[in-house]
Design an enzyme around this catalytic site. Structure first.
Site, PDB file in Angstrom:
ATOM      1  CG  ASP A 126     -13.659   2.468  -1.135  1.00 53.26           C
ATOM      2  OD1 ASP A 126     -13.358   1.866   0.017  1.00 53.26           O
ATOM      3  OD2 ASP A 126     -12.862   2.215  -2.116  1.00 53.26           O
TER       4      ASP A 126
ATOM      5  CG  ASP B  69     -15.399  -0.701  10.447  1.00 55.03           C
ATOM      6  OD1 ASP B  69     -14.302  -1.025  10.478  1.00 55.03           O
ATOM      7  OD2 ASP B  69     -16.329  -1.436  10.446  1.00 55.03           O
TER       8      ASP B  69
ATOM      9  CG  ASN C 192     -15.634  -3.791   2.192  1.00 55.33           C
ATOM     10  OD1 ASN C 192     -15.952  -2.890   1.345  1.00 55.33           O
ATOM     11  ND2 ASN C 192     -14.818  -3.620   3.244  1.00 55.33           N
TER      12      ASN C 192
ATOM     13  CG  ASP D 132     -16.243  -1.399  14.440  1.00 56.18           C
ATOM     14  OD1 ASP D 132     -15.016  -1.124  14.061  1.00 56.18           O
ATOM     15  OD2 ASP D 132     -16.923  -2.149  14.120  1.00 56.18           O
TER      16      ASP D 132
ATOM     17  CG  HIS E 213     -12.953  -3.682  -1.652  1.00 59.26           C
ATOM     18  ND1 HIS E 213     -12.555  -3.722   0.032  1.00 59.26           N
ATOM     19  CD2 HIS E 213     -12.440  -4.984  -1.630  1.00 59.26           C
ATOM     20  CE1 HIS E 213     -12.095  -4.764   0.296  1.00 59.26           C
ATOM     21  NE2 HIS E 213     -11.947  -5.693  -0.606  1.00 59.26           N
TER      22      HIS E 213
ATOM     23  NE  ARG F  76     -27.502  14.869  16.864  1.00 62.27           N
ATOM     24  CZ  ARG F  76     -27.107  15.416  17.955  1.00 62.27           C
ATOM     25  NH1 ARG F  76     -28.121  15.184  19.052  1.00 62.27           N
ATOM     26  NH2 ARG F  76     -25.902  15.911  18.132  1.00 62.27           N
TER      27      ARG F  76
END
Length: 411
Positions: A292, A318, A283, A275, A288, A339
């Site tokens: 994106d 997300d 946003n 997440d 937005h 990583r």
């Protein structure tokens, strides 16, 4: 940096599902794989025609005891058996797991069998047209028409094999018919009728070649559209990553390997649920479209961070999932998670602005925690929640593996 026009172009490309990589073929690999599979799905016509030709040859040998017919009939029987063995062998070999190079090898084997049978049939016609026996002539020419119709209807999907096979059988037959027209006979219109028959065979062959081109184009268009729609249904429109449906399919394939290996070295997998920390602010502050663009760049970085056999999927918003296959030790999952966190924490240049986010990751191991996808996602989600509770840029293992990784991995 992205300009607004560049961002729109990138978004348009991301919305189109990527085609499978092509390997020395003008066709997408999935289309080529299905076309070859169709060749090997038609066992009955191959065997039936082989039996008919062999049976006719046996009757002629029994009647005339001709050595050439004996050899050609025996050859037809052997080639038919070899073709049947090839067809069954392809199915036993498991075409779903073959790479493109292996599939090409099987296609060549199919082609060789087809060519051999076509040559034998053509030579058998040449030999039989040397005799004055109208009923035998009719049967042999009928076999050529049956062979040609079968080849065009069955393997026009591979036009090189189809056309080559057709010509190998038909050209000797047409030439033999033309030559027979000049042999001495007391029958009226002997030369004229055999010349007409040779012409009919030639014209029919030319028309069949045009049909091959049409059938091939139609089938390729159909299969390409089918696979494009299938890919679209299995891909995330924004990022081009697999969605939950394709994730499930790939996970099941990886889980089958784990189940066979019993969790031994190289037969484990890790499911990473991640997440993005701070993404909501992107946003809210930048809009937005910028969000994106960040998600697409996250997808690109995730894909670059994993191996070819791993799967990166977007579940929505997300939330992303990484299926890491072929693990020897749980520590490999931790190394990948570190990583990923490091790479996703690098700044994002969007519309001339530098945006910084990071990621939290929860990990579930299989077969330690089972082999059910939903259960593993649930375990990884709970571990992700614990990671986010501890702060940004952290990872946690779910279940018994959890204490091994209770530490901050922020860059």
């Amino acid at each position: 940096m992205y300009t607004r026009s560049e961002d729109r172009r990138v978004r348009a490309r991301a919305a189109v599902p990527p085609r499978a990589p092509q390997q020395r073929s003008p066709l997408p690999d999935m289309v080529y794989r299905e076309l070859v599979g169709m060749l090997f799905s038609m066992t009955l016509p191959v065997v039936a025609l082989g039996i008919v030709v062999t049976g006719v040859g046996v009757l002629l040998v029994w009647q005339w005891h001709d050595p050439a017919v004996t050899v050609l009939t025996a050859g037809a029987a052997i080639v038919t058996a070899a073709r049947l063995f090839t067809l069954l062998g392809y199915r036993r070999a498991g075409p779903a797991t073959m790479d493109i190079r292996t599939i090409r090898t099987w296609e060549r084997r199919y082609a060789i069998g087809n060519y051999a049978f076509a040559v034998l049939l053509g030579l058998l016609n040449v030999r039989m047209l040397m005799f004055h026996h109208p009923i035998v002539h009719m049967i042999m020419v009928s076999l050529i028409f049956v062979f040609g119709a079968g080849v065009v209807s069955r393997i026009a999907i591979r036009p090189v094999i189809c056309v080559t096979s057709l010509l190998l059988a038909v050209v000797p037959t047409a030439v033999a018919l033309g030559q027979h027209a000049f042999t001495h006979s007391n029958s009226p219109l002997h030369a004229e009728l055999f010349a007409v028959e040779a012409l009919l065979v030639a014209v029919t062959t030319i028309l069949s070649l045009q049909s091959v081109s049409h059938l091939y184009r139609s089938m390729v268009q159909h299969l390409t559209a089918k696979h494009d729609l299938s890919l679209l249904a299995r891909s995330d429109a924004l990022t081009g990553l697999p969605n939950r449906l394709l994730l499930r399919e790939r996970f099941q394939a990886a889980a089958a390997i784990v189940a066979q290996g019993g969790g031994r070295g190289g037969a484990r997998l890790a499911l990473h649920c991640l997440d993005l920390d701070g993404f909501k602010a992107v946003n809210d502050v930048h809009g937005h479209p910028a969000g994106d663009a960040v998600l697409r760049e996250v997808a690109r970085r995730l894909t670059a961070a994993v191996r070819a056999g791993d799967t990166v999927a977007r579940l929505g918003g997300d939330e992303f999932v990484v299926v890491q296959a072929g693990l020897d030790h749980a520590s490999e999952a931790e190394l990948l998670a570190r990583r990923i966190i490091k790479q996703l924490s690098q700044p994002y240049a969007i519309d001339g602005k530098s945006i910084t986010i990071c990621a939290s990751i929860g990990i579930a191991l299989a077969p330690d925690m089972g082999l059910d996808l939903e259960h593993l996602i649930g375990c990884a989600d709970r571990a992700l929640y614990q990671a986010k509770q501890a702060g940004k840029g952290q990872l946690r293992f779910g279940g018994a593996a959890e204490p091994a990784a209770l530490r901050d991995v922020a860059a």
